[in-house]
Design a protein around this motif. Sequence first.
Motif, PDB file in Angstrom:
ATOM      1  N   VAL A 103       0.827  -1.213   0.000  1.00 46.10           N
ATOM      2  CA  VAL A 103       0.000   0.000   0.000  1.00 46.10           C
ATOM      3  C   VAL A 103       0.857   1.257   0.000  1.00 46.10           C
ATOM      4  O   VAL A 103       1.970   1.277   0.524  1.00 46.10           O
ATOM      5  CB  VAL A 103      -0.937   0.010   1.227  1.00 46.10           C
ATOM      6  CG1 VAL A 103      -1.902  -1.151   1.170  1.00 46.10           C
ATOM      7  CG2 VAL A 103      -0.161  -0.040   2.521  1.00 46.10           C
ATOM      8  N   GLN A 104       0.315   2.286  -0.616  1.00 50.00           N
ATOM      9  CA  GLN A 104       0.956   3.600  -0.598  1.00 50.00           C
ATOM     10  C   GLN A 104       0.087   4.635   0.111  1.00 50.00           C
ATOM     11  O   GLN A 104       0.577   5.691   0.475  1.00 50.00           O
ATOM     12  CB  GLN A 104       1.237   4.070  -2.032  1.00 50.00           C
ATOM     13  CG  GLN A 104       2.281   3.254  -2.751  1.00 50.00           C
ATOM     14  CD  GLN A 104       2.652   3.856  -4.094  1.00 50.00           C
ATOM     15  OE1 GLN A 104       2.663   5.063  -4.271  1.00 50.00           O
ATOM     16  NE2 GLN A 104       2.960   2.996  -5.055  1.00 50.00           N
ATOM     17  N   GLY A 105      -1.170   4.311   0.289  1.00 54.45           N
ATOM     18  CA  GLY A 105      -2.075   5.272   0.915  1.00 54.45           C
ATOM     19  C   GLY A 105      -2.285   5.050   2.395  1.00 54.45           C
ATOM     20  O   GLY A 105      -3.149   5.679   3.021  1.00 54.45           O
ATOM     21  N   GLY A 106      -1.508   4.142   2.987  1.00 58.76           N
ATOM     22  CA  GLY A 106      -1.612   3.917   4.420  1.00 58.76           C
ATOM     23  C   GLY A 106      -2.906   3.268   4.860  1.00 58.76           C
ATOM     24  O   GLY A 106      -3.251   3.313   6.048  1.00 58.76           O
ATOM     25  N   LEU A 107      -3.641   2.647   3.920  1.00 62.18           N
ATOM     26  CA  LEU A 107      -4.945   2.046   4.238  1.00 62.18           C
ATOM     27  C   LEU A 107      -5.868   3.055   4.912  1.00 62.18           C
ATOM     28  O   LEU A 107      -6.645   2.701   5.809  1.00 62.18           O
ATOM     29  CB  LEU A 107      -4.782   0.810   5.137  1.00 62.18           C
ATOM     30  CG  LEU A 107      -4.174  -0.433   4.500  1.00 62.18           C
ATOM     31  CD1 LEU A 107      -4.167  -1.574   5.516  1.00 62.18           C
ATOM     32  CD2 LEU A 107      -4.929  -0.856   3.255  1.00 62.18           C
ATOM     33  N   PHE A 108      -5.791   4.296   4.461  1.00 58.90           N
ATOM     34  CA  PHE A 108      -6.536   5.369   5.127  1.00 58.90           C
ATOM     35  C   PHE A 108      -8.030   5.091   5.149  1.00 58.90           C
ATOM     36  O   PHE A 108      -8.684   5.229   6.194  1.00 58.90           O
ATOM     37  CB  PHE A 108      -6.261   6.709   4.444  1.00 58.90           C
ATOM     38  CG  PHE A 108      -7.067   7.848   5.008  1.00 58.90           C
ATOM     39  CD1 PHE A 108      -6.685   8.472   6.186  1.00 58.90           C
ATOM     40  CD2 PHE A 108      -8.225   8.282   4.370  1.00 58.90           C
ATOM     41  CE1 PHE A 108      -7.444   9.503   6.724  1.00 58.90           C
ATOM     42  CE2 PHE A 108      -8.983   9.316   4.889  1.00 58.90           C
ATOM     43  CZ  PHE A 108      -8.587   9.926   6.071  1.00 58.90           C
ATOM     44  N   ALA A 109      -8.603   4.714   3.996  1.00 59.67           N
ATOM     45  CA  ALA A 109     -10.052   4.515   3.923  1.00 59.67           C
ATOM     46  C   ALA A 109     -10.500   3.389   4.853  1.00 59.67           C
ATOM     47  O   ALA A 109     -11.499   3.526   5.567  1.00 59.67           O
ATOM     48  CB  ALA A 109     -10.465   4.220   2.483  1.00 59.67           C
ATOM     49  N   LEU A 110      -9.768   2.285   4.844  1.00 59.30           N
ATOM     50  CA  LEU A 110     -10.134   1.155   5.704  1.00 59.30           C
ATOM     51  C   LEU A 110     -10.020   1.536   7.171  1.00 59.30           C
ATOM     52  O   LEU A 110     -10.916   1.262   7.967  1.00 59.30           O
ATOM     53  CB  LEU A 110      -9.238  -0.041   5.395  1.00 59.30           C
ATOM     54  CG  LEU A 110      -9.487  -1.300   6.232  1.00 59.30           C
ATOM     55  CD1 LEU A 110     -10.879  -1.848   5.976  1.00 59.30           C
ATOM     56  CD2 LEU A 110      -8.430  -2.372   5.919  1.00 59.30           C
ATOM     57  N   SER A 139       6.044  13.565  -0.352  1.00 55.63           N
ATOM     58  CA  SER A 139       5.548  13.978   0.971  1.00 55.63           C
ATOM     59  C   SER A 139       4.214  13.336   1.301  1.00 55.63           C
ATOM     60  O   SER A 139       3.929  13.016   2.462  1.00 55.63           O
ATOM     61  CB  SER A 139       5.431  15.505   1.027  1.00 55.63           C
ATOM     62  OG  SER A 139       4.533  15.976   0.040  1.00 55.63           O
ATOM     63  N   ARG A 140       3.384  13.119   0.273  1.00 53.33           N
ATOM     64  CA  ARG A 140       2.078  12.495   0.524  1.00 53.33           C
ATOM     65  C   ARG A 140       2.244  11.053   0.980  1.00 53.33           C
ATOM     66  O   ARG A 140       1.528  10.579   1.872  1.00 53.33           O
ATOM     67  CB  ARG A 140       1.218  12.551  -0.740  1.00 53.33           C
ATOM     68  CG  ARG A 140       0.783  13.957  -1.148  1.00 53.33           C
ATOM     69  CD  ARG A 140       0.104  13.939  -2.499  1.00 53.33           C
ATOM     70  NE  ARG A 140       0.999  13.415  -3.528  1.00 53.33           N
ATOM     71  CZ  ARG A 140       0.633  13.213  -4.794  1.00 53.33           C
ATOM     72  NH1 ARG A 140      -0.611  13.466  -5.169  1.00 53.33           N
ATOM     73  NH2 ARG A 140       1.505  12.745  -5.675  1.00 53.33           N
ATOM     74  N   LEU A 141       3.194  10.347   0.361  1.00 51.04           N
ATOM     75  CA  LEU A 141       3.434   8.967   0.766  1.00 51.04           C
ATOM     76  C   LEU A 141       4.062   8.900   2.150  1.00 51.04           C
ATOM     77  O   LEU A 141       3.770   7.991   2.930  1.00 51.04           O
ATOM     78  CB  LEU A 141       4.340   8.272  -0.254  1.00 51.04           C
ATOM     79  CG  LEU A 141       3.805   8.140  -1.680  1.00 51.04           C
ATOM     80  CD1 LEU A 141       4.751   7.306  -2.522  1.00 51.04           C
ATOM     81  CD2 LEU A 141       2.409   7.553  -1.694  1.00 51.04           C
ATOM     82  N   GLU A 142       4.914   9.846   2.442  1.00 54.84           N
ATOM     83  CA  GLU A 142       5.498   9.902   3.786  1.00 54.84           C
ATOM     84  C   GLU A 142       4.414  10.105   4.833  1.00 54.84           C
ATOM     85  O   GLU A 142       4.428   9.466   5.894  1.00 54.84           O
ATOM     86  CB  GLU A 142       6.521  11.034   3.854  1.00 54.84           C
ATOM     87  CG  GLU A 142       7.789  10.774   3.049  1.00 54.84           C
ATOM     88  CD  GLU A 142       8.737  11.961   3.083  1.00 54.84           C
ATOM     89  OE1 GLU A 142       8.391  12.970   3.725  1.00 54.84           O
ATOM     90  OE2 GLU A 142       9.820  11.865   2.469  1.00 54.84           O
ATOM     91  N   ASP A 143       3.473  10.999   4.553  1.00 59.27           N
ATOM     92  CA  ASP A 143       2.362  11.233   5.488  1.00 59.27           C
ATOM     93  C   ASP A 143       1.507   9.977   5.631  1.00 59.27           C
ATOM     94  O   ASP A 143       1.050   9.650   6.740  1.00 59.27           O
ATOM     95  CB  ASP A 143       1.502  12.395   4.994  1.00 59.27           C
ATOM     96  CG  ASP A 143       2.213  13.742   5.094  1.00 59.27           C
ATOM     97  OD1 ASP A 143       3.203  13.825   5.840  1.00 59.27           O
ATOM     98  OD2 ASP A 143       1.786  14.701   4.421  1.00 59.27           O
TER      99      ASP A 143
END
Length: 229
Positions: A103-110, A139-143
């Motif tokens: 994953v690159q989005g940190g599983l934010f939605a889940l 920076s977005r991926l780091e966050d």
Amino acid sequence: MNDVVKKSKVDELVHLVLLLAGGVSLLGSYFLPPGLKEILSGLGTALLASAIVGFLTKRYVTERKPDLRKEWGLINIYRKRTDKDEEMNNRIKTTAEKVDGIVQGGLFALRNNQDVKLKERLERGLIMRLLIPKEPHDSRLEDANKGLRDWYHSLTKNQKRQVTIREYDGIPQEMYFRVDDLLAVGPYHTWIDGPRTVTYLFDAISTGGKIYTNHFDKLWEDSEGGQIH
């Protein structure tokens, strides 16, 4: 009528004409004297054979379309990644035993939508293995990575036992998200948010699914030293 349909109609007409001509030639040969009879009979047989071979070739070779579900295990193609969420999230909330992800989005939605239920399922034995890029170069991926780490550290001791997060070296991979035997994969497009990106759903134990699962397993093994605690 498009060109493909027109060509198909023309082919059918040609085969029909050959079939009729062959039949007429064979029938007509019975009324001719020896010599001419053999010539016309041979011509009729050739025309019939040509019509039959042409029809069979068109029907079973030229027009054969691959069964992607049977041959590759491709279940569906979603225009948007969020379109596959309902079925997979329902499994996570109810019966899923294992979740693997690159994953690159940190599983934010889940995490954002199913946080309480997800933690309950972890308490009840759900196993999660997650891979994130070690050097995201964005920076977005780091966050996103930080958000996933913070979530992990917010888990109870029992819940943490069920979740393993590893960092992998190399360029960011495409999205890989497996829930038991369902596998969703898809690219990350530069100017399109992940939830709005095309996504493919595979049977994880199919030919196509195994290509991706083998890749995940290899990347997981190679990333053993990058485990987050």
